[in-house]
Design an enzyme around this catalytic site. Structure first.
Site, PDB file in Angstrom:
ATOM      1  N   HIS A  62      24.829 -32.102  10.925  1.00  0.00           N
ATOM      2  CA  HIS A  62      26.056 -32.104  10.142  1.00  0.00           C
ATOM      3  C   HIS A  62      27.200 -31.409  10.873  1.00  0.00           C
ATOM      4  O   HIS A  62      26.972 -30.523  11.692  1.00  0.00           O
ATOM      5  CB  HIS A  62      25.828 -31.383   8.809  1.00  0.00           C
ATOM      6  CG  HIS A  62      24.702 -31.940   8.018  1.00  0.00           C
ATOM      7  ND1 HIS A  62      23.821 -31.145   7.323  1.00  0.00           N
ATOM      8  CD2 HIS A  62      24.292 -33.222   7.808  1.00  0.00           C
ATOM      9  CE1 HIS A  62      22.925 -31.906   6.710  1.00  0.00           C
ATOM     10  NE2 HIS A  62      23.192 -33.169   6.997  1.00  0.00           N
ATOM     11  N   LYS A  72      29.588 -21.606  12.953  1.00  0.00           N
ATOM     12  CA  LYS A  72      28.517 -21.053  12.118  1.00  0.00           C
ATOM     13  C   LYS A  72      27.711 -20.038  12.918  1.00  0.00           C
ATOM     14  O   LYS A  72      27.496 -20.214  14.119  1.00  0.00           O
ATOM     15  CB  LYS A  72      27.564 -22.161  11.656  1.00  0.00           C
ATOM     16  CG  LYS A  72      28.210 -23.212  10.800  1.00  0.00           C
ATOM     17  CD  LYS A  72      27.243 -24.344  10.483  1.00  0.00           C
ATOM     18  CE  LYS A  72      27.933 -25.412   9.660  1.00  0.00           C
ATOM     19  NZ  LYS A  72      27.069 -26.575   9.450  1.00  0.00           N
TER      20      LYS A  72
END
Length: 182
Positions: A62, A72
């Site tokens: 993703h 992230k």
């Protein structure tokens, strides 16, 4: 905190220094000043997410696009996963390449996945609790993905054929070659 470069520019493995005694342990899971000084990257995490998955689950690959792209910092709280970051930055010398790292509650490693990358993981233990910090808020209209079993990437998720558990949404994601055509 030990920060190690991967073969992908701006993607790092972070290993904490663990202080343990008869009571248990303590470690610093993230230190912004140390991270910035070592990597030269400025991040401001604004959202924390956590998921629970069983053996064989593959989540991903993703990403978020445009102004909603996300960096992230990912880690495993319990269990063990193979964590994968794929460089999708069009001007990058490592475009279309990936890094796969084993993350576990035992090794306490983390992976920093910069903006412009797709991300996913497979669960190798009976179950896994997975946590990650994001430097941008999730935006459904900006989400994208690449099919987990893209033959061009040829990622070894370390899950035997037929034992994978894939969401319906992830089963119909495009291939990397489809992204290149856009």
């Amino acid at each position: 905190m030990k920060i190690t470069s991967t073969k992908l520019k701006d993607c790092y493995i972070i290993e904490p220094q663990i202080f343990g005694d008869e009571r248990g342990y303590f470690f610093e899971s993230f230190h912004l000043k140390k991270f910035t000084e070592t990597t030269g990257l400025a991040v401001n995490f604004v959202q924390d997410n956590q998921s629970s998955s069983t053996y064989g689950v593959i989540r991903g690959l993703h990403y978020q696009i445009g102004v909603h792209a996300q960096a992230k910092l990912v880690r495993v709280l319990s269990g063990k996963v193979i964590d994968v970051a794929v460089d999708l930055r069009p001007d990058s010398e490592t475009y279309g390449q990936f890094e796969a790292v084993e993350l576990s509650a035992e090794n306490r490693r983390q992976l920093f996945v910069p903006r412009g990358f797709a991300h996913g993981f497979s669960v190798l233990s009976e179950s896994a609790e997975f946590a990650y910090k994001c430097d941008n808020y999730y935006n459904k209209e900006s989400e994208g993905g690449i099919k987990y079993n893209d033959p061009e990437l040829n990622i070894d998720w370390q899950i035997p054929l037929g034992k994978e558990i894939i969401s319906e949404k992830d089963q119909v994601l495009p291939l990397l070659s489809d992204l290149k055509k856009k």
